[in-house]
Design an enzyme around this catalytic site. Sequence first.
Site, PDB file in Angstrom:
ATOM      1  N   HIS A 186       0.801  -1.217   0.000  1.00  0.00           N
ATOM      2  CA  HIS A 186       0.000   0.000   0.000  1.00  0.00           C
ATOM      3  C   HIS A 186       0.834   1.268   0.000  1.00  0.00           C
ATOM      4  O   HIS A 186       1.938   1.292   0.536  1.00  0.00           O
ATOM      5  CB  HIS A 186      -0.977  -0.024   1.175  1.00  0.00           C
ATOM      6  CG  HIS A 186      -2.098  -0.985   0.925  1.00  0.00           C
ATOM      7  ND1 HIS A 186      -1.933  -2.334   1.121  1.00  0.00           N
ATOM      8  CD2 HIS A 186      -3.353  -0.815   0.433  1.00  0.00           C
ATOM      9  CE1 HIS A 186      -3.054  -2.952   0.776  1.00  0.00           C
ATOM     10  NE2 HIS A 186      -3.932  -2.068   0.361  1.00  0.00           N
ATOM     11  N   THR A 244      10.163  -5.326  -0.670  1.00  0.00           N
ATOM     12  CA  THR A 244      10.084  -6.445  -1.617  1.00  0.00           C
ATOM     13  C   THR A 244      11.383  -7.256  -1.690  1.00  0.00           C
ATOM     14  O   THR A 244      11.345  -8.482  -1.791  1.00  0.00           O
ATOM     15  CB  THR A 244       9.713  -5.927  -3.015  1.00  0.00           C
ATOM     16  OG1 THR A 244       8.607  -5.021  -2.901  1.00  0.00           O
ATOM     17  CG2 THR A 244       9.307  -7.071  -3.926  1.00  0.00           C
TER      18      THR A 244
END
Lengths: 318, 318
Positions: free
Chosen positions: B145, B194
């Site tokens: 997000h 990530t």
Amino acid sequence: MALRTAFTDLISVEHPVVLAPMSGTAGGALAAAVSNAGGLGLVGGGRQGLEWCREQLGLVVALTSRPWGIGFLTWGLETPTLAAALEQSPAAVMLSFGDPHPFADLVHQSGAQLIIQVTDLEEARQALDTGADVVVAQGTEAGGHGGVRSTFPFVPAVVDVATHTPVLAAGGIADGRGLAAALALGAAGALIGTRFEASQEALVSPETVKAIVDGTGEGTSRSRVFDIANGSAWPATWTGRALRNPFFSQWLGKEDELAHDDDVLAAYQEHVSQGDMSYETVWAGEAIDLIDDDPPAGELVTRIANEAEQALNRVLSR
Amino acid sequence: MALRTAFTDLISVEHPVVLAPMSGTAGGALAAAVSNAGGLGLVGGGRQGLEWCREQLGLVVALTSRPWGIGFLTWGLETPTLAAALEQSPAAVMLSFGDPHPFADLVHQSGAQLIIQVTDLEEARQALDTGADVVVAQGTEAGGHGGVRSTFPFVPAVVDVATHTPVLAAGGIADGRGLAAALALGAAGALIGTRFEASQEALVSPETVKAIVDGTGEGTSRSRVFDIANGSAWPATWTGRALRNPFFSQWLGKEDELAHDDDVLAAYQEHVSQGDMSYETVWAGEAIDLIDDDPPAGELVTRIANEAEQALNRVLSR
């Protein structure tokens, strides 16, 4: 000490700072000012046509003996315009947005370096196949037209694809911290637009300069609204980042409706012809938070180069 | 030589590398691995609730004696969960997305540093007013997000607003070049998500790791599709960046329709429960072009820190 890179070596310039060839805004005087300060000035040929280019190239040739160049919108470029530019012996020709293949040989035969701007990895591979001497990796935060990738992760990805071809970072760079970051990401320099739009030599109105100095990155958006309002032939692939104004906000998301409303389009033209900033297009990148003055462009080149060195030394000296 | 910054001084860590507290993915083992390698590991408390947090904090306390922390989604945080976390003496608590004001005093009374993540300049000013000890400037290229600003121009703008408060850059950073660039932009470190999702200690399936290693930045998009499909309570203000898959592509732009189609939502749950990657959500940032392995997280911290120094020295040594 200057920041030497593969790009400064290739073009024989002092600083890895390149003026983005903003169509109609980066004229001969602005390009010459950047080149005279040790950067590479690129005239914004866009698709301004032969006459404008002749005039501005006359200026740049008269005003500098340093390397300079010119940029075109590939999708709107006609060979006679390119040929006329090449007669003036630019050090570099930059092609953006569209298939550069039909023009590559002509550029290389002239002895100019071929700079190709890309907005995704597929375009980067095509640019390398076309024989680009320099690749510009442009992020979505750039002012004016562009794609969807963001500069920070896009630049190193292009560097990895380009291997030995120098890469310039574009989009979101307006000061020396940005140049330093671009170099850290593996780029060989930075292509800078909006920062030079707010300079003494840019071909823009005082109202546009004020809008940039006063504006914020959050006040910019990427869309087709202004292309449609201006009846522009820009392909829908690339949207333009501009300052939002009341006209923009009214039509965002209603682009198809706008395209077919002749009354609104006529009123738009009328307001623009009167310089009404509630309607006028001000192309601007997200980095305008960092812009709060409009000095001579040469001063900006020196400032950005010095700040970049300071930024790098600051990080390493703690 | 390590890269010392105002952040490494404040938290007493060796490297300015922070594990993003990815909800449910950054468990105690991953956080401890990052902290043991000299970074700051943040457990992804998200809104996992009290039991999950107790379990993972038990792990992190058992596995490291270095500084560690925990992150929460501010809009979904309940005071008992925060209080339970604070009992374990984290060095830092990170709050993201929402009004941090109701929790600031509790964090500070515990002696933990308060890290607040922001996605625009207004949120940055609110974070500083709330007494943030560290501000994370998160760009839209981040996985999961986030907002609409891009990391490259957003970080220096936040640095200018934050003056003496250390800023971490987040979004689009997956290697040492990115850390070096973040520091050049004026940040005091990088928050990385990530890249650590594809590590040995991350709480993700092998299929998710494979999707990240194989994926490209251009294969990610920001949207509400997966929030709606998962029946998530996420406020619409912040969209999630994930890898596009067939389910995503089918429903992008038809989010309202999806929200009301009970048959499709039930089928979605069925496919996800079977681990069908054509349906499964894989949160991922644009920097996944730079990710091609899944080593132990501690190895990543060392690699990123070393690469960053090399990147900075490479620029200055030419």
